[in-house]
Motif scaffolding. Structure first.
Motif, PDB file in Angstrom:
ATOM      1  N   THR A  40      17.216 -18.005  15.595  1.00  0.00           N
ATOM      2  CA  THR A  40      16.735 -16.624  15.542  1.00  0.00           C
ATOM      3  C   THR A  40      15.475 -16.503  16.383  1.00  0.00           C
ATOM      4  O   THR A  40      14.923 -17.495  16.844  1.00  0.00           O
ATOM      5  CB  THR A  40      16.400 -16.217  14.104  1.00  0.00           C
ATOM      6  OG1 THR A  40      15.410 -17.117  13.626  1.00  0.00           O
ATOM      7  CG2 THR A  40      17.607 -16.268  13.218  1.00  0.00           C
ATOM      8  N   GLY A  60      22.440 -23.836  11.786  1.00  0.00           N
ATOM      9  CA  GLY A  60      23.232 -22.769  11.186  1.00  0.00           C
ATOM     10  C   GLY A  60      24.170 -23.335  10.147  1.00  0.00           C
ATOM     11  O   GLY A  60      24.977 -22.630   9.571  1.00  0.00           O
ATOM     12  N   PHE A 103      25.723 -21.708   6.911  1.00  0.00           N
ATOM     13  CA  PHE A 103      24.795 -20.790   6.233  1.00  0.00           C
ATOM     14  C   PHE A 103      25.398 -19.396   6.115  1.00  0.00           C
ATOM     15  O   PHE A 103      25.241 -18.726   5.098  1.00  0.00           O
ATOM     16  CB  PHE A 103      23.478 -20.669   7.026  1.00  0.00           C
ATOM     17  CG  PHE A 103      22.641 -21.907   7.006  1.00  0.00           C
ATOM     18  CD1 PHE A 103      22.980 -22.982   6.202  1.00  0.00           C
ATOM     19  CD2 PHE A 103      21.498 -21.997   7.784  1.00  0.00           C
ATOM     20  CE1 PHE A 103      22.206 -24.130   6.185  1.00  0.00           C
ATOM     21  CE2 PHE A 103      20.715 -23.129   7.768  1.00  0.00           C
ATOM     22  CZ  PHE A 103      21.069 -24.204   6.975  1.00  0.00           C
ATOM     23  N   ALA A 104      26.099 -18.983   7.188  1.00  0.00           N
ATOM     24  CA  ALA A 104      26.560 -17.604   7.235  1.00  0.00           C
ATOM     25  C   ALA A 104      27.590 -17.318   6.146  1.00  0.00           C
ATOM     26  O   ALA A 104      27.657 -16.214   5.616  1.00  0.00           O
ATOM     27  CB  ALA A 104      27.146 -17.306   8.614  1.00  0.00           C
ATOM     28  N   PRO A 112      26.291 -17.295   1.350  1.00  0.00           N
ATOM     29  CA  PRO A 112      25.781 -16.337   0.367  1.00  0.00           C
ATOM     30  C   PRO A 112      26.880 -15.668  -0.438  1.00  0.00           C
ATOM     31  O   PRO A 112      26.747 -15.458  -1.631  1.00  0.00           O
ATOM     32  CB  PRO A 112      25.029 -15.320   1.235  1.00  0.00           C
ATOM     33  CG  PRO A 112      24.627 -16.076   2.427  1.00  0.00           C
ATOM     34  CD  PRO A 112      25.733 -17.058   2.673  1.00  0.00           C
ATOM     35  N   ALA A 131      13.490 -20.478   5.338  1.00  0.00           N
ATOM     36  CA  ALA A 131      14.638 -19.823   5.967  1.00  0.00           C
ATOM     37  C   ALA A 131      15.892 -20.031   5.131  1.00  0.00           C
ATOM     38  O   ALA A 131      16.674 -19.101   4.917  1.00  0.00           O
ATOM     39  CB  ALA A 131      14.830 -20.362   7.381  1.00  0.00           C
ATOM     40  N   LYS A 181      17.979 -17.153   3.539  1.00  0.00           N
ATOM     41  CA  LYS A 181      19.279 -16.855   4.153  1.00  0.00           C
ATOM     42  C   LYS A 181      20.434 -17.279   3.258  1.00  0.00           C
ATOM     43  O   LYS A 181      21.401 -16.573   3.113  1.00  0.00           O
ATOM     44  CB  LYS A 181      19.384 -17.578   5.504  1.00  0.00           C
ATOM     45  CG  LYS A 181      18.919 -16.723   6.668  1.00  0.00           C
ATOM     46  CD  LYS A 181      19.342 -17.329   7.989  1.00  0.00           C
ATOM     47  CE  LYS A 181      18.440 -18.449   8.403  1.00  0.00           C
ATOM     48  NZ  LYS A 181      18.688 -18.982   9.738  1.00  0.00           N
ATOM     49  N   VAL A 182      20.322 -18.474   2.687  1.00  0.00           N
ATOM     50  CA  VAL A 182      21.452 -19.018   1.940  1.00  0.00           C
ATOM     51  C   VAL A 182      21.343 -18.682   0.459  1.00  0.00           C
ATOM     52  O   VAL A 182      22.275 -18.186  -0.150  1.00  0.00           O
ATOM     53  CB  VAL A 182      21.535 -20.540   2.140  1.00  0.00           C
ATOM     54  CG1 VAL A 182      22.699 -21.102   1.345  1.00  0.00           C
ATOM     55  CG2 VAL A 182      21.663 -20.858   3.606  1.00  0.00           C
ATOM     56  N   GLY A 227      19.414 -16.475  -0.883  1.00  0.00           N
ATOM     57  CA  GLY A 227      18.798 -15.160  -1.088  1.00  0.00           C
ATOM     58  C   GLY A 227      19.324 -14.450  -2.329  1.00  0.00           C
ATOM     59  O   GLY A 227      18.575 -13.786  -3.047  1.00  0.00           O
TER      60      GLY A 227
END
Lengths: 494, 473
Positions: B69, B124, B187-188, B191, B253, B257-258, B260
């Motif tokens: 990022t 990532g 990671f994407a 969540p 992060a 990100k993960v 959250g």
């Protein structure tokens, strides 16, 4: 550029000038030129301010300007002055100017001394012109930290202990302050740090209940609020002369000013909830400080405790929350600033000759150093509130204003605080009688000389200011009174 | 996307890898004693690397395995700048008789750990994250033990490798649980699959504990003082800012990100750990008389303040965290740089008593140290004040006002012990002060950059705005 920014810019240029100075004369030249310029600027500002007011300018603050600094948190460098800040700037300029002369012969490391001294002044001036909470808080802290080195390196007595105690206690206060500022900022919606805009928002009562004491206490520590005043006697006693002058004369006023401008103005509900509690503490300050001064034997300790008492009176009068008492509080800040600076200057000069501040070892100084002794008497009389000198005007206004609150609690507090006048007379007259009059018992002291030109100059400047304020208080009083109005009306809305 | 564009999007890592190879070859080619030439070459290459990557860039490669990022890119630039400063300050130490011959190894090892941190920061997927972490840890143990015949360096290296392996094992266990419950390492994708089941909470705690070691959060901080004291000063400085900053950013992060969605599960945990870290670090720092050990405890407590930004769990928090790290890099490297150069010129003195009267003999050094310490203590107008204010504001905004208050009370303790050093330099008289000396040119330049950073960064407002903008992206 905004005229007020000069109050920060000039000290910064002085820092640069000092940094580049190569000789003692250059250092002195920079200091005199800079602090003289600041004095002229402050006087000019006062004149211009009155001029604009009488021409009908009715904004709360004049000479305002604002530059965005940290946009994400709405932090701006915003400046502006009202009558209160104008007189405080004037006071600071007088004391920085006379303080320069009071430390004319200071050794060693003269250049470094004046560097830290000027940094301290930068903080003080910056604080009084700021209208942005963050900027104000930053300048507040800038004014605190040089004290550590000024006392630690150039002080006397238990200087390391005193310096550490003072710094840690004041920084402790600013920890409370910081959390309070964040509380105000987010309580008011997190949209602005500017005091003049926050005051239009309604901070929720719950927030005010929690954060009013934090802010008041934070500033109160610097205003020597009982029981957080203990740094003050040690700090003042150990500090070199000009630092004591600046610290008792100006720095302690930052406390009262902040309590009024930030804590009470922005959180009136909190002030209503907590006012009585703090009023009791300040009443204790006033009386306790005066009684403590009676039993001291060190000249600086006497004056330091006297400062606790008088600064307590400032907070006391503010918490009475009437227009007259608040005007009195500001007048008291002004008056106390001038006369305590005069006191500390004289004590420093006497100590520089006799090498003792113990009143049991001093006597009959009037014949040996008449100039300094007369100055001391004048300072003493101003301190105990003799009509014609500044102390009378201030205390009179304070007590008249306080009597307007007719309920039992406030009346009782007022009566108790009034007794301090009598106690003040006791310790002042006792010291004056003991060290100045009578015959000199120490033959060594007979060889001492009176004030030199630089010392005379500093003393005369301060005496003129003290007498001037005492004889013609109308200007100061009307300017202050008009500016107190918006804050008091904010407080009495409830 | 073909492999070339993938690699090009990793330009920070790619350029660093090239530097690594060039340094390796240079070490082979340059004849003994080549420590000076290697240092200059290393500094120039790092400066070039900085110049190439100064504009924050976003990039994604290998199907989301690597994802940098804008904020991560800023962090990498900061880490590279910090490494450059360490290189500049390491010259005097590496020029010593017993380290001269292996100077090249220092640069190689340092650059490999930096590469590992780059990968960790812009991972990532947990796979790349773990690889980066290991790459950042194992060569670090060699660095810590670099002075293997001196002091406690070898012992420190052993301690470091053991605790490092232990924490990696903990983290791997956590990651395996995560993989077990989610079926993915990316990671994407995570969540959506994290529902806060007990097993996932456990996985999160293990992951947190593993990284807690790297950031030296209490109660995972035990290795820090011994390792900092034993390691060569330049390495201790590197460890305290670069390694810690990278790990703290990576932790924040990942938490954001993960994890959250599980914010309620970790915010109390993190609050307690933060307060403990700040307090324990501070209280122990008061008792230290050796400056390296003292700075170890000080940097434990600083880690707590850094993590306050993570606690906020918001873009504002991330921006404040990165800002804090930037300031912390400058201030801490200034202090370690001065400790290092004083150590080299006094035959290894690092005690606080050695600093008595430093202002009389080396006024500039003492002044620089004072400014850096004031900044660490959060005194305006130095940069540390601003960075502290921003992390406090961020954590306060997220509702953690009690934590902020406790952290603020702690600043008083920290001010006390930082002032003890100032007192030694300015006030305490000394019979045998450090004799006046002149550090070598690069060291002085490095210190100057650090001190200038401490003085100027706070007043420059654009930086924080830039970070906030990047964080909201």
């Amino acid at each position: 550029m905004n005229i007020l920014s000069l109050f920060v810019l000039i000290p910064l240029l002085m820092l640069l000038g000092l940094w580049m100075s190569r000789s003692l004369n250059q250092v002195r030249g920079v200091m005199v030129a800079g602090s003289g310029l600041l004095l002229v600027l402050a006087v000019w500002l006062a004149v211009a301010y009155s001029g604009l007011r009488s021409a009908g300018a009715d904004e709360e603050m004049l000479f305002t300007a604002s530059v965005t600094w940290f946009a994400p948190l709405h932090i701006c460098y915003s400046v502006g002055v009202d009558g209160i800040s104008v007189v405080m700037l004037l006071l600071s300029a007088v004391i920085v100017f006379t303080g320069t002369f009071a430390s004319w012969k200071l050794k060693p490391l003269t250049k470094e001394y004046f560097l830290w001294f000027t940094l301290l002044s930068t903080g003080v001036f910056g604080f009084f012109i700021s209208t942005d909470l963050f900027t104000m808080f930053m300048f507040y802290e800038v004014a605190l930290i040089p004290m550590y080195l000024l006392i630690g390196v150039w002080g006397s007595g238990r200087k390391e202990y005193s310096a550490m105690k003072l710094t840690l206690m004041l920084m402790g206060g600013s920890a409370f302050l910081l959390i309070g500022i964040l509380g105000i900022y987010y309580g008011a919606g997190g949209e602005t740090m500017n005091i003049l805009e926050i005051v239009k928002e309604r901070i929720p009562t719950e927030v005010q209940r929690i954060f009013f004491p934090a802010v008041f206490l934070g500033f109160g520590v610097l205003g020597a609020l009982f029981p957080f005043h203990t740094w003050s006697p040690d700090g003042h006693a150990s500090a070199p002369t000009a630092v004591s002058m600046l610290h008792a004369g100006v720095l302690m006023k930052l406390g009262g000013y902040g309590c009024f401008r930030v804590a009470m103005y922005l959180m009136p509900t909190g002030a209503a909830i907590w006012g009585d509690f703090f009023l009791v503490l300040t009443t204790v300050s006033v009386v306790y400080g005066a009684f403590s001064a009676v039993v001291q034997t060190d000249l600086k300790y006497i004056n330091a405790y006297s400062s606790v008492s008088h600064c307590g009176l400032v907070l006391f009068a503010l918490l009475m929350m009437t227009r007259v008492s608040a005007t009195g509080a500001i007048l008291q800040m002004l008056s106390h600033g001038l006369m305590t600076a005069l006191f500390f200057a004289l004590i420093g000069m006497i100590y520089g000759r006799t090498h003792t501040r113990d009143i049991r070892q001093l006597s009959g100084l009037m014949k040996i150093m008449p100039f300094l002794s007369v100055g001391y008497v004048i300072a003493g009389l101003a301190n105990l509130g003799l009509p014609g000198l500044s102390g009378f005007v201030a205390e009179m206004t304070v007590f008249v204003g306080s009597f307007e609150r007719a309920d039992l609690f406030h009346r009782a507090c007022t009566v108790i605080a009034t007794t301090s006048i009598v106690i003040t007379a006791v310790y002042i007259l006792r010291v004056v009688g003991r060290i100045l009059y009578g015959t000199c018992r120490n033959p060594e002291h007979l060889k001492l000389t009176d004030a030199t030109w630089d010392e005379r100059f500093a003393v005369i400047c301060l005496v003129v200011a003290v007498a001037g304020l005492g004889l013609s208080p109308w200007w100061a009083s009307s300017v202050i009174s008009a500016s107190v109005e918006p804050i008091i009306s904010q407080l009495s809305q409830l | 996307m073909d492999i070339t564009t993938s690699l090009l999007s990793m330009q920070a890592e790619a350029s660093l890898a090239v530097i690594l190879v060039v340094m390796l070859l240079a070490d082979l080619i340059i004849r003994e004693p080549g420590h000076r030439k290697l240092q200059i070459l290393g500094c120039i290459l790092m400066a070039v690397q900085l110049a190439l990557n100064v504009v924050p860039a976003e990039g994604e490669a290998f199907g989301g395995m690597y994802r940098s990022t804008e904020l991560a890119s800023v962090v990498k630039t900061v880490l590279a700048a910090g490494t450059l400063l360490v290189f500049m300050q390491a010259g005097e130490w590496l020029g010593r008789e017993d380290t001269r011959g292996k100077a090249g190894e220092f640069y190689l090892l340092t650059l490999s750990t930096l590469l590992g941190m780059f990968l960790m920061v812009s991972a990532g997927s947990f796979m790349l994250f773990y690889i980066g972490l290991e790459l950042a840890s194992i060569p670090m143990a060699c660095l810590v033990a670099f002075d293997k015949y001196r002091h406690h360096s070898a012992e420190a290296g052993a301690k470091f490798i053991l605790s490092s392996m232990f924490s990696s094992a903990l983290m791997l266990y956590g990651l395996s649980l995560l993989y077990g419950t989610c079926g993915t390492m990316y990671f994407a994708d995570m969540p959506a699959l994290l529902a806060g089941t007990p097993l996932q909470v456990m996985a999160m705690v293990f992951f947190f504990a593993g990284l807690g070691f790297k950031v030296s959060l209490v109660p995972f901080h035990m290795w820090t003082p011994d390792v900092y004291q034993g390691a060569p000063t330049a390495v201790a400085g590197y460890l305290s800012v670069i390694s810690k900053g990278a790990a703290a950013f990576a932790m924040a992060a990942v938490l954001l990100k993960v994890f959250g969605g599980m914010v309620h599960d970790w915010s109390l945990l993190l609050s307690v750990v933060t307060v403990l870290t700040i307090t324990v670090g501070n209280v122990f720092a008061v008792l230290q008389t050796d400056l390296k050990r003292f700075m170890a405890y000080s940097s434990i407590s600083q880690a707590g303040y850094i993590v306050l930004g993570a606690l906020a769990g918001s873009g504002q928090g991330m921006a404040s965290l990165v800002y804090y790290v930037i300031i912390y890099v400058a201030a801490n490297l200034a202090v370690f740089g001065i400790i290092g150069t004083v150590e080299q010129h006094t035959g290894g003195k690092t005690g606080r008593s050695a600093y008595a009267g430093l202002y009389q003999t080396n006024p500039r050094l003492a002044f620089g140290m004072t400014l850096a310490l004031f900044s660490l203590a959060g005194i305006p107008p130095f940069a540390g004040f601003f960075s502290k204010f921003f992390v406090f504001a961020a954590a306060f905004h997220a509702g953690h006002w009690l934590v902020v208050f406790l952290a603020l009370v702690n600043t008083i303790i920290s001010l006390y012990y930082y002032l003890l050093v100032v007192k030694a330099m300015y006030i305490t008289p000394s019979d045998s002060p450090v004799p006046p000396f002149r550090a070598d040119g690069l060291t002085r330049a490095g210190l100057l950059v650090c001190v200038a950073g401490v003085v100027v960064t706070g007043l420059v407002s654009g930086l924080y705005g830039l970070l906030s903008g990047a964080a909201l992206h």
